[in-house]
Design an enzyme around this catalytic site. Structure first.
Site, PDB file in Angstrom:
ATOM      1  N   ARG A  49       0.836  -1.226   0.000  1.00  0.00           N
ATOM      2  CA  ARG A  49       0.000   0.000   0.000  1.00  0.00           C
ATOM      3  C   ARG A  49       0.860   1.261   0.000  1.00  0.00           C
ATOM      4  NH1 ARG A  49      -2.260  -3.596  -0.905  1.00  0.00           N
ATOM      5  NH2 ARG A  49      -4.178  -4.472  -0.120  1.00  0.00           N
ATOM      6  N   SER A  86     -10.807  -1.091   3.908  1.00  0.00           N
ATOM      7  CA  SER A  86      -9.996  -1.343   5.110  1.00  0.00           C
ATOM      8  C   SER A  86      -9.515  -0.028   5.685  1.00  0.00           C
ATOM      9  CB  SER A  86      -8.769  -2.182   4.748  1.00  0.00           C
ATOM     10  OG  SER A  86      -9.174  -3.360   4.110  1.00  0.00           O
ATOM     11  N   GLU A 122      -4.753   2.859   6.842  1.00  0.00           N
ATOM     12  CA  GLU A 122      -4.481   2.765   5.399  1.00  0.00           C
ATOM     13  C   GLU A 122      -5.086   4.007   4.738  1.00  0.00           C
ATOM     14  OE1 GLU A 122      -5.458  -1.008   3.476  1.00  0.00           O
ATOM     15  OE2 GLU A 122      -6.054   0.086   1.675  1.00  0.00           O
TER      16      GLU A 122
HETATM   17  C1  LIG Z   1     -15.554  -0.696  -0.244  1.00  0.00           C
HETATM   18  C2  LIG Z   1     -14.078  -0.469  -0.488  1.00  0.00           C
HETATM   19  C3  LIG Z   1     -13.247  -1.555  -0.723  1.00  0.00           C
HETATM   20  C4  LIG Z   1     -11.875  -1.364  -0.953  1.00  0.00           C
HETATM   21  N1  LIG Z   1     -11.086  -2.458  -1.197  1.00  0.00           N
HETATM   22  C5  LIG Z   1      -9.766  -2.293  -1.432  1.00  0.00           C
HETATM   23  C6  LIG Z   1      -8.922  -3.418  -1.718  1.00  0.00           C
HETATM   24  O1  LIG Z   1      -9.366  -4.567  -1.778  1.00  0.00           O
HETATM   25  N2  LIG Z   1      -7.596  -3.190  -1.932  1.00  0.00           N
HETATM   26  C7  LIG Z   1      -7.064  -1.928  -1.903  1.00  0.00           C
HETATM   27  O2  LIG Z   1      -5.848  -1.796  -2.118  1.00  0.00           O
HETATM   28  N3  LIG Z   1      -7.844  -0.848  -1.644  1.00  0.00           N
HETATM   29  C8  LIG Z   1      -9.161  -0.995  -1.405  1.00  0.00           C
HETATM   30  N4  LIG Z   1      -9.955   0.093  -1.130  1.00  0.00           N
HETATM   31  C9  LIG Z   1      -9.339   1.427  -1.038  1.00  0.00           C
HETATM   32  C10 LIG Z   1      -9.431   2.255  -2.333  1.00  0.00           C
HETATM   33  O3  LIG Z   1     -10.344   1.701  -3.210  1.00  0.00           O
HETATM   34  C11 LIG Z   1      -8.074   2.347  -3.018  1.00  0.00           C
HETATM   35  O4  LIG Z   1      -7.122   2.878  -2.159  1.00  0.00           O
HETATM   36  C12 LIG Z   1      -8.151   3.192  -4.296  1.00  0.00           C
HETATM   37  O5  LIG Z   1      -6.942   3.117  -5.016  1.00  0.00           O
HETATM   38  C13 LIG Z   1      -8.461   4.642  -3.999  1.00  0.00           C
HETATM   39  O6  LIG Z   1      -8.736   5.255  -5.244  1.00  0.00           O
HETATM   40  P1  LIG Z   1      -9.338   6.703  -5.314  1.00  0.00           P
HETATM   41  O7  LIG Z   1      -9.291   7.127  -6.738  1.00  0.00           O
HETATM   42  O8  LIG Z   1     -10.660   6.758  -4.658  1.00  0.00           O
HETATM   43  O9  LIG Z   1      -8.235   7.497  -4.481  1.00  0.00           O
HETATM   44  P2  LIG Z   1      -8.421   8.716  -3.498  1.00  0.00           P
HETATM   45  O10 LIG Z   1      -9.047   8.231  -2.232  1.00  0.00           O
HETATM   46  O11 LIG Z   1      -9.070   9.847  -4.183  1.00  0.00           O
HETATM   47  O12 LIG Z   1      -6.902   9.081  -3.234  1.00  0.00           O
HETATM   48  C14 LIG Z   1      -6.026   8.144  -2.636  1.00  0.00           C
HETATM   49  C15 LIG Z   1      -4.610   8.736  -2.607  1.00  0.00           C
HETATM   50  O13 LIG Z   1      -4.109   8.836  -3.928  1.00  0.00           O
HETATM   51  C16 LIG Z   1      -3.783  10.206  -4.248  1.00  0.00           C
HETATM   52  N5  LIG Z   1      -4.173  10.389  -5.657  1.00  0.00           N
HETATM   53  C17 LIG Z   1      -5.391  10.149  -6.201  1.00  0.00           C
HETATM   54  N6  LIG Z   1      -5.347  10.341  -7.538  1.00  0.00           N
HETATM   55  C18 LIG Z   1      -4.069  10.702  -7.839  1.00  0.00           C
HETATM   56  C19 LIG Z   1      -3.379  11.030  -9.051  1.00  0.00           C
HETATM   57  N7  LIG Z   1      -3.989  11.025 -10.237  1.00  0.00           N
HETATM   58  N8  LIG Z   1      -2.074  11.360  -8.972  1.00  0.00           N
HETATM   59  C20 LIG Z   1      -1.415  11.361  -7.789  1.00  0.00           C
HETATM   60  N9  LIG Z   1      -2.016  11.089  -6.615  1.00  0.00           N
HETATM   61  C21 LIG Z   1      -3.318  10.748  -6.645  1.00  0.00           C
HETATM   62  C22 LIG Z   1      -4.574  11.035  -3.271  1.00  0.00           C
HETATM   63  O14 LIG Z   1      -3.962  12.291  -3.049  1.00  0.00           O
HETATM   64  C23 LIG Z   1      -4.539  10.160  -2.049  1.00  0.00           C
HETATM   65  O15 LIG Z   1      -3.298  10.308  -1.392  1.00  0.00           O
HETATM   66  C24 LIG Z   1     -11.330  -0.059  -0.925  1.00  0.00           C
HETATM   67  C25 LIG Z   1     -12.181   1.040  -0.698  1.00  0.00           C
HETATM   68  C26 LIG Z   1     -13.546   0.840  -0.486  1.00  0.00           C
HETATM   69  C27 LIG Z   1     -14.448   2.021  -0.274  1.00  0.00           C
END
Ligand SMILES: Cc1cc2nc3c(=O)[nH]c(=O)nc-3n(C[C@H](O)[C@H](O)[C@H](O)COP(=O)(O)OP(=O)(O)OC[C@H]3O[C@@H](n4cnc5c(N)ncnc54)[C@H](O)[C@@H]3O)c2cc1C
Length: 338
Positions: free
Chosen positions: A167, A238, A334
């Site tokens: 992560r 998580s 996380e």
């Molecule tokens: C129901 C549920 C289940 C999940 N299951 C998993 C799982 O099985 N495994 C797992 O690893 N994660 C899981 N997650 C967590 C999440 O889905 C991941 O971390 C995902 O990658 C977040 O994506 P996001 O676009 O919403 O990121 P955001 O929450 O918008 O951002 C996350 C981070 O990335 C940065 N960021 C976002 N976009 C960019 C970009 N283009 N350039 C640079 N930095 C950027 C942000 O500043 C922040 O630090 C889950 C979440 C939920 C709600």
């Protein structure tokens, strides 16, 4: 296309459903839009704190964001090269991760099917090195393209330069780098599937030669039964990372708690199941005020509907305290706290 907003509400931009605003919000559909914006506004950008947001599915806002929030809608997907064995795809950071996985499976490109139904965008998949069912994004990422928001310069990071870990990646430290595209190498040999993860192995024990669609369908089914839908119940998956501890400490814990759940991590360390630790402290299904621990998965903290980010943060601290009191293990979020 470029869209600029002041005092922008983030309710629809974070999966915890926290009602906060960003002072400035910048949304763009192409890399060139971003470059044009920065060339005219570099002073403003350098005078303010910056945050990049994808789907907001891994962020907990505890207050209004008093700076500039960047949101990419770059949705271009192109084939860079391909041969008989593999295909190299350049994928826009604003594309929904789940749409990309669906596209890969429909086209029979193997590599990311185990990461089905993970919320969020392609850009964040590289930041977080998302992982599930024995696979991590880093396994297929070849190159990451980004723009430095502080000097409007384009950089390329090879897989090695991304410093991927559990992560984690270099982009978690360099918050000024906005990922515009991620290049993924996927296999055309779909026999290379990964069924090593315990739960998957069990599901496919009597299934000869599953295809990647079978794996995707099974994982979607497991996840839909195990995790709350964040569009209905605010959560960020998580909340805590699985703690990594040295073998010595693990052996001592195992003597005291023989049922403790752990997975191999490296030569001298073990990854503990944070969900087990939380459950063992009696938190599974517990609700205090507007915040609770999901009854089917102790790693998930949810918003009953009206919680503030601060309430969720305080609740998470209660869990950290009780896990520490019982196991002397410090849980780390996380989720990114803002
Ligand atoms: C129901 C549920 C289940 C999940 N299951 C998993 C799982 O099985 N495994 C797992 O690893 N994660 C899981 N997650 C967590 C999440 O889905 C991941 O971390 C995902 O990658 C977040 O994506 P996001 O676009 O919403 O990121 P955001 O929450 O918008 O951002 C996350 C981070 O990335 C940065 N960021 C976002 N976009 C960019 C970009 N283009 N350039 C640079 N930095 C950027 C942000 O500043 C922040 O630090 C889950 C979440 C939920 C709600």
């Amino acid at each position: 296309m470029l869209k600029l907003f002041n005092n922008f509400n983030l309710l629809q931009y974070n999966s915890f459903g926290i009602d906060v605003n960003a002072k400035y919000f910048v949304e763009f559909t192409t890399e060139q839009d971003l470059i044009d914006y920065l060339s005219k506004n570099l002073n403003l950008v350098n005078e303010n704190s910056l945050l990049i947001i994808g789907g907001g599915t891994n962020i907990l806002f505890t207050k209004n964001y008093n700076g500039i929030l960047f949101h990419s809608l770059i949705d271009k997907l192109e084939v860079i090269s391909e041969d008989d064995n593999s295909i190299l795809l350049k994928v826009g950071g604003g594309i929904l991760w789940e749409h990309f996985v669906e596209y890969a499976v429909i086209n029979n490109y193997q590599g990311i099917e185990n990461l089905s139904l993970i919320p969020g965008n392609v850009g964040s998949s590289a930041v977080q090195n998302i992982g599930a069912y024995g696979v991590e994004a880093k396994d297929c990422i070849e190159l990451v393209e980004c723009i430095d928001l502080n000097n409007n310069t384009k950089y390329f990071f090879s897989n090695e330069e991304c410093k991927f870990d559990y992560r984690h990646s270099i982009f978690k430290e360099k918050k000024n780098l906005l990922i515009t595209f991620v290049r993924f190498r996927l296999n055309k040999n779909t026999r290379k599937i990964n069924l090593d993860y315990g739960e998957l192995k069990k599901q496919f024990a009597n299934h000869l030669n599953p295809c990647i669609k079978d794996i995707r369908d099974t994982i979607i089914n497991i996840r839909e039964n195990k995790l709350p839908n964040y569009k209905k119940v605010g959560n960020a998956g998580s909340f805590f990372k699985n703690p990594i501890i040295y073998d010595e400490k693990y052996n001592a814990l195992k003597l005291k708690f023989p049922e403790i759940v752990a997975y191999p991590f490296s030569n001298d360390s073990i990854k503990l199941a944070a969900g087990w630790l939380i459950e063992a402290c009696g938190w599974k299904g517990k609700v205090i005020g507007n915040v609770g621990v999901y009854e089917k998965q102790a790693l998930v903290i949810f918003n009953k509907g009206q919680a503030t980010g601060k309430e969720i943060l305080d609740f998470s601290q209660l869990i950290i305290n009780s896990v520490f009191d019982k196991f002397q293990i410090i849980l780390e979020p996380e989720v990114i706290i803002e």
